[in-house]
Design an enzyme around this catalytic site. Structure first.
Site, mmCIF file in Angstrom:
data_model
loop_
_atom_site.group_PDB
_atom_site.id
_atom_site.type_symbol
_atom_site.label_atom_id
_atom_site.label_comp_id
_atom_site.label_asym_id
_atom_site.label_seq_id
_atom_site.Cartn_x
_atom_site.Cartn_y
_atom_site.Cartn_z
ATOM 1 N N PHE A 298 5.293 -6.578 8.764
ATOM 2 C CA PHE A 298 4.829 -7.752 9.500
ATOM 3 C C PHE A 298 4.252 -8.703 8.461
ATOM 4 O O PHE A 298 3.064 -8.631 8.140
ATOM 5 C CB PHE A 298 3.766 -7.316 10.507
ATOM 6 N N GLY B 93 0.794 -1.228 0.000
ATOM 7 C CA GLY B 93 0.000 0.000 0.000
ATOM 8 C C GLY B 93 0.823 1.273 0.000
ATOM 9 O O GLY B 93 1.807 1.406 -0.750
ATOM 10 N N TYR C 267 -6.768 9.730 6.871
ATOM 11 C CA TYR C 267 -7.821 9.855 5.880
ATOM 12 C C TYR C 267 -8.978 10.636 6.493
ATOM 13 O O TYR C 267 -9.230 10.524 7.689
ATOM 14 C CB TYR C 267 -8.290 8.476 5.414
ATOM 15 N N TYR D 250 -16.130 6.396 9.016
ATOM 16 C CA TYR D 250 -14.697 6.689 9.030
ATOM 17 C C TYR D 250 -14.362 7.875 9.938
ATOM 18 O O TYR D 250 -13.955 7.688 11.091
ATOM 19 C CB TYR D 250 -14.145 6.900 7.595
HETATM 20 P P1 NAD Z 1 -1.661 -1.720 4.065
HETATM 21 O O1 NAD Z 1 -2.481 -2.779 4.714
HETATM 22 O O2 NAD Z 1 -1.400 -1.847 2.605
HETATM 23 O O3 NAD Z 1 -0.226 -1.579 4.790
HETATM 24 C C1 NAD Z 1 -0.025 -1.825 6.129
HETATM 25 C C2 NAD Z 1 1.465 -1.979 6.414
HETATM 26 O O4 NAD Z 1 1.618 -2.124 7.830
HETATM 27 C C3 NAD Z 1 2.119 -3.222 5.791
HETATM 28 O O5 NAD Z 1 3.432 -2.913 5.396
HETATM 29 C C4 NAD Z 1 2.173 -4.218 6.961
HETATM 30 O O6 NAD Z 1 3.218 -5.184 6.881
HETATM 31 C C5 NAD Z 1 2.446 -3.246 8.106
HETATM 32 N N1 NAD Z 1 2.063 -3.778 9.420
HETATM 33 C C6 NAD Z 1 0.817 -4.082 9.884
HETATM 34 N N2 NAD Z 1 0.909 -4.496 11.179
HETATM 35 C C7 NAD Z 1 2.207 -4.426 11.514
HETATM 36 C C8 NAD Z 1 2.940 -4.717 12.701
HETATM 37 N N3 NAD Z 1 2.337 -5.131 13.808
HETATM 38 N N4 NAD Z 1 4.285 -4.557 12.685
HETATM 39 C C9 NAD Z 1 4.939 -4.133 11.558
HETATM 40 N N5 NAD Z 1 4.299 -3.825 10.418
HETATM 41 C C10 NAD Z 1 2.951 -3.982 10.398
HETATM 42 O O7 NAD Z 1 -2.397 -0.364 4.415
HETATM 43 P P2 NAD Z 1 -2.432 1.100 3.778
HETATM 44 O O8 NAD Z 1 -3.801 1.330 3.255
HETATM 45 O O9 NAD Z 1 -1.257 1.366 2.919
HETATM 46 O O10 NAD Z 1 -2.358 1.969 5.128
HETATM 47 C C11 NAD Z 1 -1.189 2.626 5.558
HETATM 48 C C12 NAD Z 1 -1.614 3.909 6.268
HETATM 49 O O11 NAD Z 1 -2.223 4.783 5.312
HETATM 50 C C13 NAD Z 1 -2.641 3.700 7.388
HETATM 51 O O12 NAD Z 1 -2.369 4.555 8.439
HETATM 52 C C14 NAD Z 1 -3.942 4.090 6.714
HETATM 53 O O13 NAD Z 1 -4.929 4.507 7.624
HETATM 54 C C15 NAD Z 1 -3.458 5.232 5.838
HETATM 55 N N6 NAD Z 1 -4.348 5.612 4.734
HETATM 56 C C16 NAD Z 1 -4.870 4.680 3.909
HETATM 57 C C17 NAD Z 1 -5.757 5.071 2.906
HETATM 58 C C18 NAD Z 1 -6.388 4.065 1.960
HETATM 59 O O14 NAD Z 1 -7.405 4.380 1.356
HETATM 60 N N7 NAD Z 1 -5.829 2.894 1.800
HETATM 61 C C19 NAD Z 1 -6.084 6.425 2.725
HETATM 62 C C20 NAD Z 1 -5.477 7.364 3.563
HETATM 63 C C21 NAD Z 1 -4.634 6.945 4.587
#
Ligand code: NAD
Length: 387
Positions: A73, A51, A223, A233
């Site tokens: 993770f 992500g 977000y 949300y």
């Molecule tokens: P994702 O699920 O793709 O990525 C999560 C990451 O966290 C991965 O690299 C995973 O290995 C790591 N992770 C999870 N638990 C862990 C742990 N205990 N120890 C180490 N690493 C761990 O998610 P994403 O959507 O890319 O979200 C990343 C951030 O971006 C979050 O804070 C999310 O709220 C924010 N965000 C997401 C969006 C969206 O629409 N996807 C929009 C705005 C903000």
């Protein structure tokens, strides 16, 4: 093993190593289209395997020529099971970055633990000296604290239950979904997992060990979204955790003012990732948003967002921010004309016109790509040794 997708609603339990490599390669190729610019040189990404975190790492490497250390993770493959996509992404990224002459290292383990923080600090001391950008991009379902208590994050409302249209991911029909309100404990637990406490713990640990450079920057992702999704949300359990994250950014700025640290929240666009696909009602909103933004030529994926962050929104320590001090990469998503069109479609959408008003194919394409599937030139009949 012949690796095929095994999808259950918002999760796929298999991942394809060659497809994940292709997914990473495409992101690298996108960043490489632009000239390199000056910027952060030693970057720590906490949650850098999928992500937004993965895209951050790729963008930092190929925009600034940065050395990156990622914390993740993920599960490696076994004789019977494929690895998780983040594992394959990381193997692929490290291979390609090293081939291009860049330092790239990763540590796999629980970022919430003190052990993982200690390991990271040791690695920085040995190989990087210090870091100058720390990106906190964790999306986690649970967190175990030092005293052994496990907190779970919940995606619920906080007042009354909320009913609205939702995409049934089993058959792409539109039905009504109801999200119940969380109780006090669920709210507090979600804040514990997705709020800013652990982000602050990381920065404290890095400063105490003297591995965070002076005048460094730290970013955490958030977000907001439209009023439509507020109950689930922005005003829901996750929104309260994000508010805590925002307050933590202010505390970090105060606490480390003398060190010249700048802590920013970057509000990113809604995109299909493993984390966001699990939020009720949001997948249908994302599919309508994709259709609208693609029609307007404004659609971006994680990598386009992160390139815009590094090229346009953040120059050294100075970020372009809104009145609350937040970086707004959701600026196109939240444009009044875009939201107006999304809401028009939302009001009209039902099972019979869902393919016309929402980009269902685009939603699923992003979903399958995340796990390394549905890439044209990958031979999915090939027998691949898992270990
Ligand atoms: P994702 O699920 O793709 O990525 C999560 C990451 O966290 C991965 O690299 C995973 O290995 C790591 N992770 C999870 N638990 C862990 C742990 N205990 N120890 C180490 N690493 C761990 O998610 P994403 O959507 O890319 O979200 C990343 C951030 O971006 C979050 O804070 C999310 O709220 C924010 N965000 C997401 C969006 C969206 O629409 N996807 C929009 C705005 C903000």
């Amino acid at each position: 093993m012949i690796i095929q997708p095994k999808v259950r609603e918002f999760i796929c339990t298999t991942a394809h190593p060659k497809g994940c490599e292709e997914h990473v390669k495409r992101q690298i190729d996108y960043v490489k289209k632009n000239e390199k610019i000056e910027g952060f040189q030693r970057v720590l990404v906490i949650g850098g395997s999928t992500g937004y975190g993965l895209a951050t790492r790729i963008a930092a490497t190929y925009t600034y020529g940065a050395k990156t250390l990622s914390i993740m993770f993920e599960k490696p493959p076994t004789e019977k099971r494929t690895a998780t996509p983040g594992w394959y992404n990381t193997v692929a990224f490290e291979k390609m970055a090293k081939k291009d002459g860049y330092y790239a290292a990763s540590l796999n383990g629980d970022a919430f633990s003190k052990e993982m923080k200690d390991k990271t600090i040791a690695k920085i001391k040995e190989e990087l000296g210090q870091v100058d950008l720390v990106v906190y991009s964790l999306a986690a379902p649970r967190r175990t604290t030092a005293d052994g208590t496990t907190y779970k994050s919940t995606l619920k409302t906080v007042k009354e239950s909320f009913t609205n249209k939702s995409l049934d991911l089993r058959d792409n029909t539109v039905s009504m979904a109801t999200i119940p309100p969380a109780n006090h404990e669920e709210i507090q637990s979600t804040i514990k997992v997705m709020g800013g406490e652990d982000w602050k713990d990381w920065i404290d640990a890095l400063v105490q060990a003297d591995v965070l450079g002076d005048h460094a920057v730290t970013l955490a992702y958030s977000y907001i979204g439209p009023k439509l999704t507020y109950p689930v949300y922005y005003e829901g359990t996750i929104g309260l955790a994000k508010e805590h994250l925002y307050q933590s950014s202010k505390e970090l700025n105060e606490q480390y003012q003398e060190k010249g640290l700048k802590a920013y929240i970057s509000v990113n666009k809604a995109l299909v990732t493993q984390a966001s696909a699990a939020i009720p009602i949001v997948p249908l909103y994302m599919a309508v948003l994709y259709r609208t933004m693609k029609d307007e030529g404004l659609h971006e994926g994680c990598i386009e967002q992160m390139v815009r962050l590094f090229r346009e929104k953040l120059q050294d320590q100075v970020a372009q921010v809104d009145e609350l001090g937040m970086i707004r990469l959701d600026d196109y998503e939240m444009r009044a004309d875009i939201q107006e069109k999304v809401m028009e479609s939302w009001d009209r959408i039902h099972s019979d016109n869902v393919k016309e008003l929402a980009d269902i194919d685009g939603y699923w394409e992003d979903f399958y790509h995340m796990f390394g599937f549905h890439f044209d030139h990958i031979d999915y009949e090939e027998d691949i040794p898992l270990v």
